[in-house]
Design a protein around this motif. Structure first.
Motif, PDB file in Angstrom:
ATOM      1  N   SER A 169      74.621  33.062 -37.728  1.00 33.66           N
ATOM      2  CA  SER A 169      75.994  33.322 -36.502  1.00 33.66           C
ATOM      3  C   SER A 169      77.136  33.727 -37.530  1.00 33.66           C
ATOM      4  O   SER A 169      78.175  33.283 -37.150  1.00 33.66           O
ATOM      5  N   GLY A 170      76.826  34.562 -38.477  1.00 35.60           N
ATOM      6  CA  GLY A 170      78.026  34.983 -39.423  1.00 35.60           C
ATOM      7  C   GLY A 170      78.359  34.068 -40.572  1.00 35.60           C
ATOM      8  O   GLY A 170      77.807  33.285 -40.936  1.00 35.60           O
ATOM      9  N   ASP A 171      79.321  34.689 -41.258  1.00 36.21           N
ATOM     10  CA  ASP A 171      79.478  34.080 -42.691  1.00 36.21           C
ATOM     11  C   ASP A 171      80.596  32.874 -42.371  1.00 36.21           C
ATOM     12  O   ASP A 171      80.871  32.491 -41.460  1.00 36.21           O
ATOM     13  N   ASP A 172      80.868  32.135 -43.527  1.00 36.80           N
ATOM     14  CA  ASP A 172      81.574  31.001 -43.270  1.00 36.80           C
ATOM     15  C   ASP A 172      82.923  31.333 -42.626  1.00 36.80           C
ATOM     16  O   ASP A 172      83.446  30.260 -41.849  1.00 36.80           O
ATOM     17  N   VAL A 173      83.579  32.383 -42.642  1.00 35.08           N
ATOM     18  CA  VAL A 173      84.790  32.557 -42.188  1.00 35.08           C
ATOM     19  C   VAL A 173      84.611  32.431 -40.364  1.00 35.08           C
ATOM     20  O   VAL A 173      85.616  31.874 -39.667  1.00 35.08           O
ATOM     21  N   GLN A 174      83.557  32.899 -40.079  1.00 35.49           N
ATOM     22  CA  GLN A 174      83.283  32.872 -38.434  1.00 35.49           C
ATOM     23  C   GLN A 174      83.357  31.359 -38.134  1.00 35.49           C
ATOM     24  O   GLN A 174      83.854  31.186 -37.188  1.00 35.49           O
ATOM     25  N   MET A 175      82.590  30.597 -38.796  1.00 35.74           N
ATOM     26  CA  MET A 175      82.722  29.086 -38.661  1.00 35.74           C
ATOM     27  C   MET A 175      83.945  28.326 -38.507  1.00 35.74           C
ATOM     28  O   MET A 175      84.392  27.619 -37.606  1.00 35.74           O
ATOM     29  N   LEU A 176      84.839  28.955 -39.450  1.00 37.68           N
ATOM     30  CA  LEU A 176      86.303  28.289 -39.623  1.00 37.68           C
ATOM     31  C   LEU A 176      86.793  28.835 -38.419  1.00 37.68           C
ATOM     32  O   LEU A 176      87.860  28.002 -37.874  1.00 37.68           O
ATOM     33  N   LYS A 177      86.882  29.992 -38.008  1.00 38.80           N
ATOM     34  CA  LYS A 177      87.724  30.760 -37.079  1.00 38.80           C
ATOM     35  C   LYS A 177      87.177  29.823 -35.735  1.00 38.80           C
ATOM     36  O   LYS A 177      88.344  29.611 -34.860  1.00 38.80           O
ATOM     37  N   ALA A 178      86.010  29.827 -35.581  1.00 35.93           N
ATOM     38  CA  ALA A 178      85.600  29.205 -34.227  1.00 35.93           C
ATOM     39  C   ALA A 178      86.329  27.618 -34.183  1.00 35.93           C
ATOM     40  O   ALA A 178      86.319  27.091 -33.240  1.00 35.93           O
ATOM     41  N   GLY A 179      86.753  27.227 -35.152  1.00 42.96           N
ATOM     42  CA  GLY A 179      87.327  25.852 -35.015  1.00 42.96           C
ATOM     43  C   GLY A 179      86.233  24.795 -34.812  1.00 42.96           C
ATOM     44  O   GLY A 179      86.752  23.749 -34.124  1.00 42.96           O
ATOM     45  N   ILE A 180      85.177  24.890 -34.904  1.00 44.28           N
ATOM     46  CA  ILE A 180      84.003  24.021 -34.520  1.00 44.28           C
ATOM     47  C   ILE A 180      83.661  22.861 -35.418  1.00 44.28           C
ATOM     48  O   ILE A 180      83.246  22.034 -35.004  1.00 44.28           O
ATOM     49  N   LEU A 181      84.168  23.144 -36.763  1.00 43.42           N
ATOM     50  CA  LEU A 181      83.917  22.169 -37.765  1.00 43.42           C
ATOM     51  C   LEU A 181      84.577  20.938 -37.547  1.00 43.42           C
ATOM     52  O   LEU A 181      84.100  19.749 -37.711  1.00 43.42           O
ATOM     53  N   GLU A 182      85.743  20.676 -36.785  1.00 40.59           N
ATOM     54  CA  GLU A 182      86.514  19.791 -36.970  1.00 40.59           C
ATOM     55  C   GLU A 182      85.875  18.625 -35.445  1.00 40.59           C
ATOM     56  O   GLU A 182      86.275  17.494 -35.711  1.00 40.59           O
ATOM     57  N   ILE A 183      85.295  19.558 -34.816  1.00 41.03           N
ATOM     58  CA  ILE A 183      84.932  18.781 -33.365  1.00 41.03           C
ATOM     59  C   ILE A 183      83.611  17.952 -33.446  1.00 41.03           C
ATOM     60  O   ILE A 183      83.456  17.083 -32.659  1.00 41.03           O
ATOM     61  N   GLY A 184      82.754  18.593 -34.166  1.00 35.40           N
ATOM     62  CA  GLY A 184      81.487  17.991 -34.135  1.00 35.40           C
ATOM     63  C   GLY A 184      81.227  16.767 -34.940  1.00 35.40           C
ATOM     64  O   GLY A 184      81.496  16.620 -36.136  1.00 35.40           O
ATOM     65  N   GLU A 203      75.231  26.562 -45.286  1.00 32.70           N
ATOM     66  CA  GLU A 203      76.633  26.907 -45.187  1.00 32.70           C
ATOM     67  C   GLU A 203      77.280  26.011 -44.467  1.00 32.70           C
ATOM     68  O   GLU A 203      78.560  25.690 -44.876  1.00 32.70           O
ATOM     69  N   LEU A 204      76.827  25.393 -43.432  1.00 34.20           N
ATOM     70  CA  LEU A 204      77.356  24.270 -42.747  1.00 34.20           C
ATOM     71  C   LEU A 204      77.760  23.432 -43.379  1.00 34.20           C
ATOM     72  O   LEU A 204      78.792  22.593 -43.489  1.00 34.20           O
ATOM     73  N   ARG A 205      76.660  22.848 -44.391  1.00 32.22           N
ATOM     74  CA  ARG A 205      76.808  21.789 -45.131  1.00 32.22           C
ATOM     75  C   ARG A 205      78.091  21.880 -46.386  1.00 32.22           C
ATOM     76  O   ARG A 205      78.862  21.036 -46.283  1.00 32.22           O
ATOM     77  N   GLU A 206      78.229  23.037 -46.841  1.00 33.05           N
ATOM     78  CA  GLU A 206      79.365  23.555 -47.831  1.00 33.05           C
ATOM     79  C   GLU A 206      80.596  23.507 -46.941  1.00 33.05           C
ATOM     80  O   GLU A 206      81.537  22.707 -47.449  1.00 33.05           O
ATOM     81  N   MET A 207      80.560  23.864 -45.674  1.00 31.06           N
ATOM     82  CA  MET A 207      81.851  24.030 -44.976  1.00 31.06           C
ATOM     83  C   MET A 207      82.135  22.536 -44.546  1.00 31.06           C
ATOM     84  O   MET A 207      83.460  22.319 -44.828  1.00 31.06           O
ATOM     85  N   LEU A 208      81.362  21.739 -44.249  1.00 31.64           N
ATOM     86  CA  LEU A 208      81.672  20.326 -43.966  1.00 31.64           C
ATOM     87  C   LEU A 208      82.369  19.559 -45.038  1.00 31.64           C
ATOM     88  O   LEU A 208      83.085  18.721 -44.985  1.00 31.64           O
ATOM     89  N   GLN A 209      81.528  19.736 -46.424  1.00 31.86           N
ATOM     90  CA  GLN A 209      82.197  19.358 -47.541  1.00 31.86           C
ATOM     91  C   GLN A 209      83.526  19.720 -47.866  1.00 31.86           C
ATOM     92  O   GLN A 209      84.276  18.739 -48.482  1.00 31.86           O
ATOM     93  N   TYR A 210      83.840  20.902 -47.796  1.00 32.15           N
ATOM     94  CA  TYR A 210      85.201  21.450 -47.921  1.00 32.15           C
ATOM     95  C   TYR A 210      86.089  20.388 -47.022  1.00 32.15           C
ATOM     96  O   TYR A 210      87.341  20.115 -47.687  1.00 32.15           O
ATOM     97  N   GLY A 211      85.664  20.096 -45.868  1.00 28.59           N
ATOM     98  CA  GLY A 211      86.643  19.353 -44.981  1.00 28.59           C
ATOM     99  C   GLY A 211      86.640  18.014 -45.302  1.00 28.59           C
ATOM    100  O   GLY A 211      87.706  17.474 -45.216  1.00 28.59           O
ATOM    101  N   ASP A 212      85.983  17.523 -46.059  1.00 29.15           N
ATOM    102  CA  ASP A 212      85.867  16.027 -46.499  1.00 29.15           C
ATOM    103  C   ASP A 212      86.851  16.147 -48.036  1.00 29.15           C
ATOM    104  O   ASP A 212      87.433  15.164 -48.359  1.00 29.15           O
TER     105      ASP A 212
END
Lengths: 346, 139
Positions: A169-184, A203-212
């Motif tokens: 569903s697209g690269d990392d930026v897409q996921m950031l853009k959708a703002g979905i990481l914070e709510i899941g 990719e999801l795992r990486e993005m979630l780790q950034y968040g932490d």
């Protein structure tokens, strides 16, 4: 009026359906109904499911409902679809996927359209969830198409938020853009039999780790300044205490569905043990009260505007430079402020 | 803004029952109803009568439109109507049938509670108008 509530509490499906209709239509008297229901709520586990169109939400929800039924639990589902901004009409298609629960009345499935209302959807959803809760459903699933504000809205009504991400569903930026990481709280990579699934998980795992990590999460105090009520959403503390799970599923073939439920269960346990659930529900009620107050005051003053000769008259004066919008607002709100001051001084 | 207070919308269920794979009509109807400003729930193909009953009760629709072109209306529609009665949903649901229904059967269907039958040649406007005029008012 309370006959309807009696019927609902005694388990009559038709009464439940009718109460939800009244809530949705905001029929005269619906507020009394919801007030009466309130004391019977607080027992259901509310799960919000969101994700982009075509990510398989309805199919997964169908399988989840069937699996819950196998475990002896009753389920209520509210599926929200968009409505046309032009005609207000809508085709609500989520029911088509509900093939696993044929004739099983203990899965109560209700389609709702996002009747283009300003924030009204979240109020209607909250109230409909209360109806299902009071009816005695063990699990209530809210399914909504993921598009920005809607997702924030379901956060407010759900205890646990599940986000579906289709592979590729697209690269990392897409996921950031959708703002979905914070709510899941739980992420599900559905259609995991497709190419690119493991990459999406990675990719999801990486993005979630950034968040932490050190990089501030956008869900914290600063990023969400545009929304006055976000302070209470507890996104930050959740990011600290709960590591979102990532589960792979092929909903169509019923693969991984049990894992999803286990993951949701884990989150529910976490909510209980950390005291987060209580905090969450306090925040939610506070938000609900704020919304209602805002809507009620708005309604009151809208009626007053009409009473004073209508919006057009004010606009005429403003256009003619005889007055300005701030003064108009002061004039309208002034009497209300006076009333409140008077009451406080007593 | 005062429209904010009450937001009543006519809700319709467009249903396909039994072994009948002809859904073009149901799709066109769904769309016409949507464009008329109604909320339409489409059942999908090959549904059993009990599924239609379940959907009608839970969704609390004002209108149930059954599309049937297989000729099995005499069997399936009474089953649906009996189910609706069982759940107290019969009296306040407008039941319409669309498809190929012989005149004699139409009479029978109307006797058991179908409000109108729309055969080949019926226009969208006619149907939308009928729904607007006859959709039940739920107290």
């Amino acid at each position: 009026m309370s006959d309807l509530i009696d019927e609902l509490l005694s388990g009559k499906h038709r009464a439940l359906a009718r109460v939800i209709t009244k809530i949705e239509d905001r029929r005269a008297g619906y507020r009394d109904l919801v007030s009466q229901i309130h004391q019977h709520t607080g027992n259901a586990d509310v799960i919000g499911v969101t994700g982009s169109p075509g990510s398989g939400k309805s199919t997964l929800v169908d399988k989840m409902a069937a699996t819950y039924r196998d475990r002896g639990l009753t389920v209520g589902v509210i599926a929200i679809d968009p409505s046309s901004p032009f005609t207000g009409g809508a085709v609500l298609g989520d029911r088509i996927r509900m093939g696993s629960n044929i004739g099983d009345m203990d899965v109560f499935f209700r389609s709702m359209s996002a009747r283009g209302s300003l924030g009204g959807l979240s109020t209607a959803t909250t109230d409909a969830v209360k109806a299902l809760d009071a009816f005695g459903k063990d699990k209530v699933i809210i399914e909504t198409v993921g598009a920005g504000q809607n997702e924030i809205d379901i956060v407010k009504t759900a205890d646990t938020v599940m986000v579906l991400v289709p592979p590729g569903s697209g690269d990392d930026v897409q996921m950031l853009k959708a703002g979905i990481l914070e709510i899941g709280d739980v992420f599900v990579v559905n259609k995991a039999d497709l190419d690119g699934s493991s990459r999406t998980v990675q990719e999801l795992r990486e993005m979630l780790q950034y968040g932490d990590g050190d990089i501030p999460s956008t869900g914290g105090h600063h990023g969400a300044g545009s929304m006055d009520e976000t302070e209470g959403l507890q996104l930050e503390s959740e990011a600290e205490g709960w590591d979102p799970d990532i589960v792979e599923t092929v909903a169509k073939r019923d693969e991984g569905v049990a894992d999803v439920l286990d993951s949701l269960e884990e989150h529910a346990t976490y909510l209980d043990e950390s005291g987060e659930r209580e905090q969450q529900s306090r925040t939610r009620y506070a938000e609900e009260i704020r919304t209602l107050v805002r809507e009620d005051v708005n309604e009151l003053l809208t009626a007053e505007i009409n009473n004073q000769g209508g919006m057009e008259a004010y606009v005429d004066d403003v256009v003619a430079r005889e007055t300005d919008p701030y003064t108009v607002s002061d004039d309208l709100v002034g009497p209300l402020a006076d009333c409140v001051r008077e009451r406080r001084e007593k | 803004m005062s429209a904010d207070q009450e937001q009543q919308t006519i809700r319709c269920l467009v249903a396909k029952v039994g072994l009948d794979g002809h859904d073009r009509g149901a799709h066109v109807i769904s769309r016409a109803l949507r464009d008329a400003g109604f909320e339409v729930i489409y059942s999908g193909l090959h549904r059993a009568p009990e599924e239609i009953v379940q959907a009608t009760v839970q969704e609390d629709v004002d209108v149930l439109g059954i599309s049937i072109l297989s000729g099995a209306h005499d069997t399936l529609i009474p089953e649906i109507i009996d189910g609706l009665k069982e759940y107290d949903a019969f009296s306040d649901t407008l039941i319409l049938v669309g498809g190929i229904i012989p005149d004699d059967d139409e009479k029978e269907l109307k006797e058991i509670g179908v409000s109108e039958v729309f055969g080949p040649g019926a226009s969208m406007e006619q149907m939308v108008e009928f729904v607007r005029e006859n959709a039940p008012d739920k107290e």
